[in-house]
Scaffold this motif. Structure first.
Motif, mmCIF file in Angstrom:
data_model
loop_
_atom_site.group_PDB
_atom_site.id
_atom_site.type_symbol
_atom_site.label_atom_id
_atom_site.label_comp_id
_atom_site.label_asym_id
_atom_site.label_seq_id
_atom_site.Cartn_x
_atom_site.Cartn_y
_atom_site.Cartn_z
ATOM 1 N N ASP A 95 0.494 -0.897 0.201
ATOM 2 C CA ASP A 95 -0.255 -0.099 -0.275
ATOM 3 C C ASP A 95 1.003 1.436 0.119
ATOM 4 N N ASP A 96 0.144 2.068 -0.188
ATOM 5 C CA ASP A 96 1.280 4.000 0.127
ATOM 6 C C ASP A 96 1.414 4.034 1.067
ATOM 7 N N PHE A 97 2.419 4.350 1.120
ATOM 8 C CA PHE A 97 3.504 4.262 2.958
ATOM 9 C C PHE A 97 3.025 5.681 3.114
ATOM 10 N N VAL A 98 2.302 5.343 4.519
ATOM 11 C CA VAL A 98 1.981 6.480 5.099
ATOM 12 C C VAL A 98 2.372 6.308 6.971
ATOM 13 N N MET A 99 3.603 7.472 7.314
ATOM 14 C CA MET A 99 4.230 6.989 8.679
ATOM 15 C C MET A 99 2.507 6.811 9.999
ATOM 16 N N LEU A 100 2.513 5.905 10.477
ATOM 17 C CA LEU A 100 1.529 6.332 11.889
ATOM 18 C C LEU A 100 2.134 7.438 12.751
ATOM 19 N N GLN A 101 1.383 7.500 13.346
ATOM 20 C CA GLN A 101 1.362 9.063 14.281
ATOM 21 C C GLN A 101 1.210 8.279 15.457
ATOM 22 N N LYS A 102 1.759 8.692 16.157
ATOM 23 C CA LYS A 102 1.981 7.781 17.995
ATOM 24 C C LYS A 102 0.660 8.856 18.089
ATOM 25 N N ASN A 103 0.143 8.065 19.249
ATOM 26 C CA ASN A 103 -1.241 8.699 20.224
ATOM 27 C C ASN A 103 -2.599 9.188 19.422
ATOM 28 N N PHE A 129 1.381 -4.046 15.525
ATOM 29 C CA PHE A 129 1.191 -4.801 16.870
ATOM 30 C C PHE A 129 0.662 -4.208 18.470
ATOM 31 N N LEU A 130 -0.763 -5.700 18.369
ATOM 32 C CA LEU A 130 -1.299 -5.052 19.885
ATOM 33 C C LEU A 130 -1.428 -6.524 20.610
ATOM 34 N N PRO A 131 -1.113 -6.365 21.881
ATOM 35 C CA PRO A 131 -1.213 -7.342 22.659
ATOM 36 C C PRO A 131 -2.291 -7.762 22.945
ATOM 37 N N ILE A 143 -1.896 4.156 18.928
ATOM 38 C CA ILE A 143 -0.136 3.830 18.618
ATOM 39 C C ILE A 143 0.307 4.260 19.927
ATOM 40 N N GLU A 144 1.279 3.294 20.455
ATOM 41 C CA GLU A 144 2.543 3.428 21.445
ATOM 42 C C GLU A 144 3.823 4.285 20.532
ATOM 43 N N LYS A 145 3.986 2.923 19.784
ATOM 44 C CA LYS A 145 5.359 3.619 19.095
ATOM 45 C C LYS A 145 5.041 3.749 17.919
ATOM 46 N N ALA A 146 5.740 4.696 16.770
ATOM 47 C CA ALA A 146 5.722 4.250 15.716
ATOM 48 C C ALA A 146 6.711 4.655 14.776
ATOM 49 N N GLN A 147 7.204 3.901 14.071
ATOM 50 C CA GLN A 147 8.556 3.206 13.220
ATOM 51 C C GLN A 147 8.495 3.449 11.351
ATOM 52 N N LYS A 148 9.044 3.409 11.121
ATOM 53 C CA LYS A 148 9.038 3.176 9.880
ATOM 54 C C LYS A 148 8.111 1.982 8.906
ATOM 55 N N THR A 149 8.660 1.477 9.545
ATOM 56 C CA THR A 149 7.408 -0.005 9.317
ATOM 57 C C THR A 149 6.470 -0.539 9.953
ATOM 58 N N TRP A 150 6.835 -0.475 11.459
ATOM 59 C CA TRP A 150 6.185 -1.336 12.025
ATOM 60 C C TRP A 150 5.255 -0.029 12.785
ATOM 61 N N ALA A 151 4.680 -0.574 13.709
ATOM 62 C CA ALA A 151 4.226 0.054 15.180
ATOM 63 C C ALA A 151 3.443 -0.745 15.896
ATOM 64 N N ALA A 152 3.361 -0.487 17.245
ATOM 65 C CA ALA A 152 2.555 -1.020 18.234
ATOM 66 C C ALA A 152 1.703 -0.094 18.847
ATOM 67 N N GLY A 153 0.996 -0.909 19.072
ATOM 68 C CA GLY A 153 -0.164 -0.483 19.135
ATOM 69 C C GLY A 153 -1.425 -0.814 20.751
ATOM 70 N N LYS A 154 -2.589 -0.374 21.447
ATOM 71 C CA LYS A 154 -2.985 -0.321 22.490
ATOM 72 C C LYS A 154 -4.371 -0.528 21.633
ATOM 73 N N ILE A 155 -5.297 -1.796 22.265
ATOM 74 C CA ILE A 155 -6.450 -1.296 22.079
ATOM 75 C C ILE A 155 -7.195 -0.900 22.583
ATOM 76 N N VAL A 156 -8.292 0.154 22.384
ATOM 77 C CA VAL A 156 -8.977 1.279 22.996
ATOM 78 C C VAL A 156 -10.129 0.874 23.087
ATOM 79 N N GLU A 157 -10.756 0.663 22.229
ATOM 80 C CA GLU A 157 -12.141 -0.220 21.961
ATOM 81 C C GLU A 157 -12.923 -1.551 20.686
ATOM 82 N N ILE A 158 -13.511 -2.481 21.335
ATOM 83 C CA ILE A 158 -13.305 -3.262 20.641
ATOM 84 C C ILE A 158 -14.443 -3.627 20.015
ATOM 85 N N LEU A 159 -14.660 -3.026 18.526
ATOM 86 C CA LEU A 159 -15.769 -3.122 18.010
ATOM 87 C C LEU A 159 -16.367 -4.048 17.247
#
Length: 373
Positions: A95-103, A129-131, A143-159
């Protein structure tokens, strides 16, 4: 005479590609190129400019601003590249690359698991990656941590919730780093482990397996035959538990469900003895204190129990008192000290001192008897 102009164009191209040029700067830059149309120096200057522009654009660039603004800026960069016949940068998954933003908050669906059991989702071409995630669930994530090719996230709400999601039976499962799958049922846990083995055999072993059968365990409770409890102190009182994931912060746990009850009884007995006789807990920061870990091993077949205390020294007080208390636990066989006065993460030391019993236990596996120490 051409060299200064070439340097200017090269610098402008680099600044533009790096996102330093404003909309006005872009307009001036494009106007300058238009003025050169039809002149003999255009091909050479344009080549230098395009080289600088593409070189600075091709890396995956962090773009400030919200989602809408970031997408607009990304499209502008892609359009500029296409003007010069270059392909727009692609994300890891096409996909077209767009770096995700923290928070920032995004919606995501889990499509896979990591080897450690974290959920994997893809947002705007980036792996997140989501625990505590389950395959097929849809979330709002932060998004808790954002890198160029990956990010670490946290679940806010289960849809959209999976039928395999269950309530954790352990009250400290989200804090303790010992168990990764208490949020899903055993059916899903078995499936993800079988799938992980299948993918590994196919990718590394060169196999072409459609599925891998798995023999499920008869129980998920009390099956662990070894425990290592780090010891800490709070308000002058010692306690034991397990390290919080990714830290050396000790999470106190009264009852660990994957350990035999006798193993937790050993831990409680030692902590009672420590607090009564004022045995100090080791502090990693000050490197002071005596007791570092309570190490317990229990034979599955024999039921014999080995207790090893890892200490920052060579002796403990009131040994007979501790042994007398441990003898009340069914299966207690031996008590050993492990001398570890070194800094670092190693649990056991290099020297062992037997205080009671043979210094080992025995257990049976496949008809053979083994000594365990």
């Amino acid at each position: 005479a051409m060299l200064p102009l070439v340097c200017v164009l090269y610098t402008l191209g680099g600044n533009l590609g790096a996102g330093a040029a404003s909309a006005t700067g872009l307009s001036i830059y494009m106007t300058l190129l238009e003025e050169l149309v039809g002149k003999s120096i255009l091909p050479f200057c344009t080549l230098c400019t395009v080289m600088a522009l593409i070189t600075s654009l091709c890396p995956q660039i962090r773009l400030p601003g919200g989602n809408a603004e970031r997408m607009v800026r990304q499209r502008r960069r892609h359009e500029i590249l296409r003007v010069f016949g270059a392909e727009a940068p692609k994300g890891r998954y096409g996909d077209d690359f767009v770096m995700l933003q923290k928070n920032e908050i995004y919606e995501a669906v889990v499509t896979d698991y990591t080897a450690e059991g974290q959920g994997v989702a893809h947002v705007e071409g980036c792996a997140v990656f989501l625990p505590n995630a389950i395959y097929g669930e849809r979330y709002k994530i932060r998004i808790e941590k954002a890198q160029k090719t990956w990010a670490a996230g946290k679940i806010v709400e289960i849809l959209e919730k999976s039928p395999h999601r269950v309530n954790r039976e352990c009250p400290v499962a989200k804090l303790c780093g010992g168990c990764d799958f208490w949020h899903m049922d055993y059916e899903e846990e078995s499936r993800l482990k079988a799938e992980r083995v299948r993918q590994t055999l196919n990718r590394i072993g060169g196999e072409n397996l459609a599925e891998v059968p798995i023999l499920s365990a008869p129980t998920c409770y009390g099956y662990r035959n070894k425990a290592q409890y780090p010891v800490a102190s709070r308000k002058g009182k010692a306690y034991a538990g397990f390290f919080r994931a990714g830290t050396h912060q000790v999470v106190e746990n009264d009852r660990c469900l994957i350990l035999p009850k006798e193993t937790d009884r050993v831990k409680d007995t030692v902590i009672d003895y420590v607090n009564q006789y004022r045995v100090t807990a080791y502090d990693e920061e000050t490197q002071k204190g005596l007791l570092r870990h309570i190490y317990v091993r229990r034979g599955v077949i024999s039921g014999q129990i080995l207790v090893c205390l890892v200490i920052n020294g060579r002796s403990i007080p009131k040994v007979h008192e501790l042994v007398g208390r441990l003898k009340k636990i069914p299966g207690f066989t031996t008590l050993v000290l492990s001398v570890n006065t070194k800094q670092g993460n190693a649990v056991l030391g290099d020297e062992f001192i037997t205080l009671y019993g043979p210094g080992y236990i025995e257990d049976t596996l496949c008809g053979l008897t083994f000594r365990l120490s």
